[in-house]
Write a protein that holds these residues in place. Sequence first.
Motif, PDB file in Angstrom:
ATOM      1  N   ARG A  39       1.484 -10.420   6.456  1.00 21.26           N
ATOM      2  CA  ARG A  39       2.383  -9.315   6.818  1.00 21.26           C
ATOM      3  C   ARG A  39       2.123  -8.129   5.906  1.00 21.26           C
ATOM      4  N   PRO A  40       2.479  -6.937   6.380  1.00 23.84           N
ATOM      5  CA  PRO A  40       2.312  -5.749   5.528  1.00 23.84           C
ATOM      6  C   PRO A  40       3.239  -5.824   4.318  1.00 23.84           C
ATOM      7  N   LEU A  41       2.881  -5.086   3.307  1.00 18.71           N
ATOM      8  CA  LEU A  41       3.701  -5.057   2.104  1.00 18.71           C
ATOM      9  C   LEU A  41       3.744  -3.638   1.578  1.00 18.71           C
ATOM     10  N   GLN A  42       4.796  -3.344   0.850  1.00 16.24           N
ATOM     11  CA  GLN A  42       4.878  -2.045   0.187  1.00 16.24           C
ATOM     12  C   GLN A  42       4.299  -2.161  -1.205  1.00 16.24           C
ATOM     13  N   ALA A  43       3.593  -1.137  -1.594  1.00 12.74           N
ATOM     14  CA  ALA A  43       3.012  -1.133  -2.932  1.00 12.74           C
ATOM     15  C   ALA A  43       3.008   0.297  -3.457  1.00 12.74           C
ATOM     16  N   TRP A  44       2.937   0.410  -4.775  1.00 16.08           N
ATOM     17  CA  TRP A  44       2.862   1.736  -5.390  1.00 16.08           C
ATOM     18  C   TRP A  44       1.396   2.087  -5.600  1.00 16.08           C
ATOM     19  N   CYS A  45       1.023   3.254  -5.079  1.00 18.05           N
ATOM     20  CA  CYS A  45      -0.356   3.721  -5.230  1.00 18.05           C
ATOM     21  C   CYS A  45      -0.403   4.819  -6.278  1.00 18.05           C
ATOM     22  N   GLU A  46      -1.245   4.627  -7.255  1.00 17.17           N
ATOM     23  CA  GLU A  46      -1.415   5.615  -8.323  1.00 17.17           C
ATOM     24  C   GLU A  46      -2.662   6.439  -8.012  1.00 17.17           C
ATOM     25  N   HIS A  47      -2.426   7.676  -7.612  1.00 24.87           N
ATOM     26  CA  HIS A  47      -3.551   8.537  -7.237  1.00 24.87           C
ATOM     27  C   HIS A  47      -3.835   9.619  -8.273  1.00 24.87           C
ATOM     28  N   GLU A  48      -3.076   9.625  -9.330  1.00 22.04           N
ATOM     29  CA  GLU A  48      -3.232  10.713 -10.301  1.00 22.04           C
ATOM     30  C   GLU A  48      -3.813  10.204 -11.607  1.00 22.04           C
ATOM     31  N   LEU A  49      -4.442   9.065 -11.579  1.00 19.29           N
ATOM     32  CA  LEU A  49      -5.020   8.484 -12.785  1.00 19.29           C
ATOM     33  C   LEU A  49      -6.454   8.034 -12.484  1.00 19.29           C
ATOM     34  N   ASP A  50      -7.383   8.552 -13.262  1.00 21.09           N
ATOM     35  CA  ASP A  50      -8.753   8.069 -13.206  1.00 21.09           C
ATOM     36  C   ASP A  50      -9.291   8.029 -11.769  1.00 21.09           C
TER      37      ASP A  50
END
Length: 489
Positions: free
Chosen positions: A301-312
Motif C-alpha cells: 500500500r502507499p505510504l506517506q513519507a517526508w522528502c528532504e529536497h533541500e539537502l545535498d
Amino acid sequence: MKMSSWILCVLLCLSMCVGGDLALSRDQKVSGARRRRAPVPGDDSSQKECSYTFLVPEQKITGPICATQGSSLPDKDRVTRMDVADVRELLSKQRREMDMLRLLVDVDGNMVNEMKLLRKESRNMNSRVTQLYMQLLHEIIRKRDNSLELAQLEARVLNATAEALRLSARYRELEARFSTLAGVVNNQSVLIGVLEERCLQVYGNHRHEPVGPPLVQVVPENIPVSVPRLTNEIQRDHGRAFPRDRGSRAGPSPTGSTLEGQGPSQGNFSSDGPFRDCFQAMQAGHTTSGMFLLKPDGGERPLQAWCEHELDNGGWTVIHRRKDGSVNFFRNWESYTKGFGNIDGEHWLGLENIYHLGHQGDYRLMVEMEDWTEKKVYAEYSSFHLEPESQSYRLRLGTYQGNAGDSLSSHNGKQFTTLDRDKDNFSGNCAHFHKGGWWYNACGQTNLNGVWYSGGVYRSKFQDGIFWADYGGGYYSMKAVRMMIRPID
Ligand SMILES: [Ca+2]
C-alpha cells in the motif's frame, strides 16, 4: 324591548286621544252651554237641547280649516273660529306630548344600549379576571415546583459535598497508610540487604546479579576536541565540516545553521504521486521538502513519507527522525515493522517500508545528527538496504564517510531486535537495556532509537540515550537525528 316601548307609546297616545275626546266633549258641552245662553234668532224653542257634531280628520291638519258660512247651514252646525283654535291648541298640545314621549323613548333606548354595552363589558371583565386568576394559579404552581427542584438540587449539592469530604478524608487516610507501608518496605529492604550480605558472608557464594550489556568505551576520536564526561558542553568542530562539493544545487548544506530550516513545514503536502521514492518525486519537479505519497515496488500500500529536497541535491527519503522526544520509541516488533510517529515530526517509517524502498535499487544512507550546541555532523554509508523480515531485517551497509565517526559499521549484518524479539548477540535483550529497537550487536556503538534526553549528557545505569559513541560517547544523547536514503547517483 324596542317594540314594547313603541307599543307603550301607542297606548299612551290612544289614551291621550281618548282624554282629548273627552275633554273635547266637555268643551263642546261648555260651548254648547254657552251657546244655549246665546239667543238664537228665529228659534223659540230654546228649551230644546242643541247638539254639535265635529268631524276631526284623522290625518294631520296642514292648512287652514275653512268654515263655510252660508245661510243654508243651520247655526247649530256652524264651526266658529274659536272652535278651530281650540282644536288646533288641542292638537299642538298632543303633538308636544307626543314629542315628549318620543324623547323619553329615545332616552330609554339610549339607556338600554348603554346597559347592553355595560353588560358586555362586564362579561369581558369577568372572563379577563378568570384568565388572570388562572395565570396566577399557574405561576403559583410553577414557583412551587421550582422551589422543590431548587431544594432537591441543594440537597444533591450537599450530598456531593459530603461525599467529597468523605473521599478526601479517605484519601488522606490512605496516604498516611501508604507512607507507613512505604516506610515498612524501606526498612524491610534494608533488612533484606543486610540479610543477603550476611548470607553471602556465611556461605561465601556471591549471587550473580543481572548483568547489563558492556558499556560503550569508545573515545570519540573523530571529534577534534574531547567531550568532557558529565557535562553538556560540546565544543564546535571548526576544522571539519560537510563537504561543500557534494552537490551542485544551491541550498542549505548539513552544516547549515539550524535544522529547522531544513525541517518540515506545516501543511506542506503534495497531492501528486504516489512515487517510488523521494528521488522520483524530485525528478517529477517537486523541489520543496514536504510530505509525499510513496509506493515502493513490492509494497502492498502507499505510504506517506517526508522528502528532504533541500539537502545535498535533494531526493532524500527520511526513514527516521528524532527531534523533541514527543514520540515513544520503546515499542514492540509489530510497531517497528509497520512504523509509527508523525511524518512531520518524530517518526519511524517502518522496517517493511524501508525494506521495500531499499530493494528498488542501490541506495545510500545519510545519518544527520545535531548536538545540543546546534552543531551538526553526519555519517554517510555508500550503500544501504535491509534483508526481508524472514532475516529480521538484517542491516546491510557500505563504507563510511563523514565527520561524526563510524559507529554504525559495527552493526552491519546484524538483525533487528525489539523488546519482544531478541536477535542480538548479547545474552540478554539489548532492547531492554537500551529502551528501543535497533540492529543491536552486543549491544553496539550506537542506538538512535533510545530515550531522548534533554541537555546532552545524561545519567543512566545503562546507556539508553540517543547516542553515537564515536561522537560524544555512550552518555551523550543527541538533540536531533535524521536517517535518510537516496539512490546512488
Ligand atoms: Ca540477546
